[in-house]
Structure formats: C-alpha cells, structure tokens
Design an enzyme around this catalytic site. Structure first.
Site, PDB file in Angstrom:
ATOM      1  N   HIS A  42     -55.518   8.588  28.323  1.00 40.10           N
ATOM      2  CA  HIS A  42     -56.157   9.911  28.313  1.00 40.10           C
ATOM      3  C   HIS A  42     -57.053   9.917  29.549  1.00 40.10           C
ATOM      4  CE1 HIS A  42     -57.949  13.613  26.471  1.00 40.10           C
ATOM      5  NE2 HIS A  42     -58.807  13.317  27.427  1.00 40.10           N
TER       6      HIS A  42
ATOM      7  N   LYS B 261     -53.175   2.468  23.806  1.00 44.80           N
ATOM      8  CA  LYS B 261     -53.723   3.753  24.243  1.00 44.80           C
ATOM      9  C   LYS B 261     -55.175   3.625  24.679  1.00 44.80           C
ATOM     10  CE  LYS B 261     -53.983   8.112  24.932  1.00 44.80           C
ATOM     11  NZ  LYS B 261     -53.671   9.335  24.213  1.00 44.80           N
TER      12      LYS B 261
ATOM     13  N   ALA C   9     -60.558  20.266  19.478  1.00 40.56           N
ATOM     14  CA  ALA C   9     -59.552  20.375  20.544  1.00 40.56           C
ATOM     15  C   ALA C   9     -58.194  19.942  20.023  1.00 40.56           C
ATOM     16  CB  ALA C   9     -59.957  19.489  21.715  1.00 40.56           C
TER      17      ALA C   9
ATOM     18  N   HIS D 275     -55.085  20.450  13.559  1.00 39.91           N
ATOM     19  CA  HIS D 275     -56.423  20.485  12.949  1.00 39.91           C
ATOM     20  C   HIS D 275     -56.414  21.614  11.938  1.00 39.91           C
ATOM     21  CE1 HIS D 275     -58.503  17.819  15.854  1.00 39.91           C
ATOM     22  NE2 HIS D 275     -57.690  18.329  16.755  1.00 39.91           N
TER      23      HIS D 275
ATOM     24  N   LEU E  43     -57.596  19.317  24.876  1.00 35.80           N
ATOM     25  CA  LEU E  43     -58.064  18.463  25.968  1.00 35.80           C
ATOM     26  C   LEU E  43     -56.900  17.628  26.488  1.00 35.80           C
ATOM     27  CD1 LEU E  43     -61.503  17.417  24.485  1.00 35.80           C
ATOM     28  CD2 LEU E  43     -61.106  18.844  26.503  1.00 35.80           C
TER      29      LEU E  43
ATOM     30  N   HIS F  83     -49.519  13.368  17.688  1.00 32.36           N
ATOM     31  CA  HIS F  83     -50.537  13.076  16.675  1.00 32.36           C
ATOM     32  C   HIS F  83     -49.986  13.477  15.314  1.00 32.36           C
ATOM     33  CE1 HIS F  83     -53.685  12.389  19.707  1.00 32.36           C
ATOM     34  NE2 HIS F  83     -53.043  13.321  20.381  1.00 32.36           N
TER      35      HIS F  83
ATOM     36  N   HIS G 160     -45.644  11.583  22.991  1.00 35.37           N
ATOM     37  CA  HIS G 160     -47.103  11.692  22.730  1.00 35.37           C
ATOM     38  C   HIS G 160     -47.299  12.631  21.548  1.00 35.37           C
ATOM     39  CE1 HIS G 160     -51.437  12.031  24.335  1.00 35.37           C
ATOM     40  NE2 HIS G 160     -51.407  12.641  23.159  1.00 35.37           N
TER      41      HIS G 160
ATOM     42  N   ASP H 173     -48.153  16.203  22.733  1.00 35.62           N
ATOM     43  CA  ASP H 173     -49.571  16.159  22.353  1.00 35.62           C
ATOM     44  C   ASP H 173     -49.844  17.147  21.221  1.00 35.62           C
ATOM     45  OD1 ASP H 173     -52.194  15.344  22.275  1.00 35.62           O
ATOM     46  OD2 ASP H 173     -52.832  16.587  23.963  1.00 35.62           O
TER      47      ASP H 173
ATOM     48  N   ARG I 221     -51.663  12.327  12.337  1.00 39.78           N
ATOM     49  CA  ARG I 221     -52.730  12.202  11.322  1.00 39.78           C
ATOM     50  C   ARG I 221     -52.268  11.291  10.179  1.00 39.78           C
ATOM     51  NH1 ARG I 221     -55.290  13.999  15.625  1.00 39.78           N
ATOM     52  NH2 ARG I 221     -55.440  16.244  15.816  1.00 39.78           N
TER      53      ARG I 221
ATOM     54  N   ASN J 158     -55.342   7.588  17.116  1.00 35.74           N
ATOM     55  CA  ASN J 158     -56.730   8.038  16.954  1.00 35.74           C
ATOM     56  C   ASN J 158     -57.011   8.564  15.549  1.00 35.74           C
ATOM     57  OD1 ASN J 158     -55.121  10.314  17.528  1.00 35.74           O
ATOM     58  ND2 ASN J 158     -56.823  11.455  18.430  1.00 35.74           N
TER      59      ASN J 158
ATOM     60  N   HIS K 239     -50.442  13.663  29.111  1.00 37.11           N
ATOM     61  CA  HIS K 239     -50.754  15.098  29.159  1.00 37.11           C
ATOM     62  C   HIS K 239     -51.452  15.508  30.463  1.00 37.11           C
ATOM     63  CE1 HIS K 239     -54.594  13.589  27.735  1.00 37.11           C
ATOM     64  NE2 HIS K 239     -54.322  13.644  26.458  1.00 37.11           N
TER      65      HIS K 239
HETATM   66  N1  LIG Z   1     -55.288  16.878  22.885  1.00 33.96           N
HETATM   67  C1  LIG Z   1     -56.257  17.276  22.107  1.00 33.96           C
HETATM   68  O1  LIG Z   1     -56.904  18.285  22.408  1.00 33.96           O
HETATM   69  N2  LIG Z   1     -56.582  16.614  20.973  1.00 33.96           N
HETATM   70  C2  LIG Z   1     -56.041  15.373  20.501  1.00 33.96           C
HETATM   71  C3  LIG Z   1     -56.566  14.177  21.224  1.00 33.96           C
HETATM   72  C4  LIG Z   1     -56.009  14.002  22.627  1.00 33.96           C
HETATM   73  O2  LIG Z   1     -54.810  13.886  22.823  1.00 33.96           O
HETATM   74  O3  LIG Z   1     -56.794  13.953  23.575  1.00 33.96           O
HETATM   75  C5  LIG Z   1     -56.313  15.245  19.009  1.00 33.96           C
HETATM   76  O4  LIG Z   1     -56.134  14.153  18.441  1.00 33.96           O
HETATM   77  O5  LIG Z   1     -56.708  16.234  18.383  1.00 33.96           O
HETATM   78 ZN   LIG Z   2     -53.068  13.511  22.361  1.00 35.84          ZN
HETATM   79 ZN   LIG Z   3     -55.627  12.875  24.981  1.00 32.81          ZN
END
Ligand SMILES: NC(=O)N[C@@H](CC(=O)O)C(=O)O
Ligand SMILES: [Zn+2]
Ligand SMILES: [Zn+2]
Length: 346
Positions: free
Chosen positions: A136, A99, A263, A251, A219, A15, A13, A247, A17, A41, A174
């Site tokens: 999620h 997802k 988040a 940011h 989150l 991210h 899992h 996860d 970007r 996402n 998560h």
């Molecule tokens: N986990 C998070 O707090 N943020 C994730 C999105 C997600 O996994 O829910 C994100 O893309 O920033």
């Molecule tokens: Zn995530």
């Molecule tokens: Zn999530």
C-alpha cells in the site's frame, strides 16, 4: 464487439473480511474469479501462518456449494515479522505474499509498519525466496497532502527499498497516479502493479462535484483526470506489469455514510463488468484478457486458469443495496446505475 470470451480472471487484491460479512461478499468474487489474493487487514491482522491457515479454512467453508475458488493467502507485515515466519508461510504453499501497510495509511493499518527499515530481516528472506511484497504505497506524514501521498512514497520509501533489496518481487498495489505508472514502467521485471476498476473509471470529480459521494471514497483517494487517463493507458497497453486487482473493500452502509466515513469501494458484484466498461471506453477490449486473466498469474508464477468466462454487451442495473452481515446492508459502487456489460453465466 458485443460478446467477449476470455480466460477466467483472478483478483490479485481483494478484501473479504470475516464471519458473516465474509459469507455475504465471497460469492460475488467466487462466481467471477478462479483465485484471489486475500488481504490480511482483519482485526486482529493476519500476521502468522497459523492465522492465515485459519482464515483460509473459514473462506473455504463460506464458499457456495460446488465452487472451486481458491483463496491465496497473505501475511500482514509488522515491525516484528521474523524471517522464520515468512519462510514457514512461504513453504506452506498457502501463503503467496506479504502485505506492507504503512502504519495509519488505511483501514486496519494500525499494526502496520512504522519504518520499513525495521523489516529488513523479513524482506531479505522474501528476496531470497522470491516471495512477493504487496505494497500500500502511501506515506502518512500529516504534512503531506492526501493527493500527493503516493508520489512521495515512491521517492521516500519505494526507491530506497529497492536499492536495498534489488531482487525483491514487489506489487505496487492499487496505483492511482501517473507517477506510479512511470515508476513501474521503468522498473525491472520484478516490479508489477495492480489497478482497480474504480481508478480506471472515475476521477475525484465523481466523488466531490455536486455533493460528497462517500461510496467513491477509497484509499488511495481518487485523483485528477490526468492520472486516470495514465492508468487507463497503462492497463490497456498490453504490458504484463499491470494486472487486475479490484481492491473491493466492503464496509457497512452506516460506516460509509457517516461523519467520518470508512475508505473502500465495494466493486466485487460487478468487478469484471466494470473493467470491461473501462477497456471498452478506451477501445481496447482486446487487451482485457491479458490484464484480467494472464499477467497476474504469470507474475505470481501460477498457471493461468483453464476455464473461460463470457461477457455480453447488455445493460443491467446494479441494486441500490445488497445484504451484508446480520441486518446490515452494503451499498455497492454504481448502486442504482446501469452497467453496460454483463457476465453471462455458462
Ligand atoms: N482501499 C480502501 O480504501 N480500503 C481498504 C484498505 C486498502 O486497501 O487500503 C479496506 O480494507 O477497506
Ligand atoms: Zn485494499
Ligand atoms: Zn491499500
């Protein structure tokens, strides 16, 4: 134990970007993991095979030279995702899962699912194909307290979903509560779960006592200590239903340290070291390899990695900030703090 050699892990899992941010964060995961499940996402979200292939190409192009890291792509489920798109994506061999973001649940989830009942055609196709649904698991109704959103999701969405699609392969992503641990433990073998390093190491006090610490805000939100203890017990139990998913969610610093902060915790720079720290605290370093490097691959029906990775008990300091896109910087989780395990570069 002061040195630990394990099969190379995967991150189930992640991210990454896009564009310059992708270039900045990808090397951290590529130096640790053989593969990662890449979250869809983006803006706009990755809803088609075509978009997933394009994103995959950009990830491959951004890899450090010589890296053979493999991105495992996912599709972002919407109310309108068709069975045909799902089948085409699965058959391509590059898309490994779909997802589910409940609309409004988290970062870039505005195009997510408003009612899972709208997705029955896509879900039936996935059930027939054996294609995993990644969830999620939080409800979004304003009346439900943010700390209860995962537990309510299990009752209101997850259980009815599995009654309608009993053979659907599902990864509860998560997980953060004792309720989710219990649900996954009693569920059949087609249900697994990922657990982040931050939910194994921290509870909501770390985020809120002595001042609000925005870099701990993610989150699903950090919960009370009893939940953390249940997660740590599950992760170190040796059960193949629980596996590593960081996860890691980068940011920009100014988007986290803000009146309405985003988040997400950026953990990729020390992912395996943070998990080792948590397992060590539980006296269960011998269980790390299964959780980090075996059970996820087994669940996804992929071969385990053949390389190994070595961790040493050696304290190092996480930098205060790291470079991000353009002139922006990013604050990793545990910025400026010492981490007791270190990845040894072979
Ligand atoms: N986990 C998070 O707090 N943020 C994730 C999105 C997600 O996994 O829910 C994100 O893309 O920033
Ligand atoms: Zn995530
Ligand atoms: Zn999530």
């Amino acid at each position: 134990m002061n040195e630990l050699r394990i099969t190379q892990p995967d991150d189930w899992h992640l991210h990454l970007r896009d564009e310059d941010a992708l270039k900045a964060v990808l090397p951290y995961t590529a130096r640790q993991c053989g593969r990662a499940i890449i979250m869809p996402n983006l803006t706009p979200p990755v809803t088609t095979l075509e978009a997933a292939s394009g994103y995959r190409e950009r990830i491959l192009a951004a890899l450090p030279e010589g890296s053979d890291f493999e991105p495992l792509m996912t599709l972002y489920l919407t109310d309108h995702t068709g069975a045909d798109e799902v089948e085409k994506a699965w058959q391509s061999g590059i898309v490994h899962a779909v997802k589910l973001y409940p609309a409004g649940a988290t970062t870039n989830s505005a195009s997510g699912v408003t009612n899972i009942r709208h997705c029955d055609a896509a879900l039936s196709a996935m059930e027939a194909l054996g294609m995993p649904l990644l969830v999620h698991g939080e409800v979004t109704a304003p009346g439900v307290d943010i700390f209860d959103r995962e537990a309510v999701f299990i009752e209101e969405v997850m259980e009815p979903l599995l009654e309608r699609h009993p053979n659907l392969r599902v990864v509860f992503e998560h997980i953060t509560t004792v309720d989710a641990v219990a649900f996954v433990e009693r569920a059949p073998a087609n249900i697994g779960a990922t657990i982040t390093a931050h939910h194994l190491l921290f509870n909501r006090n770390h985020m809120l006592v002595g001042g609000v610490r925005p870099h701990y805000f993610c989150l699903p939100i950090l919960k009370r200590e009893t939940h953390r203890a249940a997660l740590l017990k599950a992760a170190t139990s040796g059960s193949p239903k629980f596996f590593l998913g960081t996860d890691s969610a980068p940011h920009r610093r100014q988007d986290k340290e803000a009146a309405s902060g985003c988040a997400g915790a950026f953990t990729a720079p020390a992912a395996i070291e943070l998990y080792a720290t948590a397992f060590d605290q539980a006296g269960a370093l011998d269980k790390l390899e299964g959780f980090a490097s075996h059970f996820g691959a087994d669940f996804y029906g992929l071969p385990r990695n053949s390389r190994t990775l070595t961790l040493r008990r050696e304290s190092w300091r996480m930098p205060e900030t790291l470079a991000y896109a353009g002139d922006d910087c990013i604050v990793p989780l545990m910025a400026g703090e010492s981490i007791p395990w270190k990845l040894v570069q072979d």
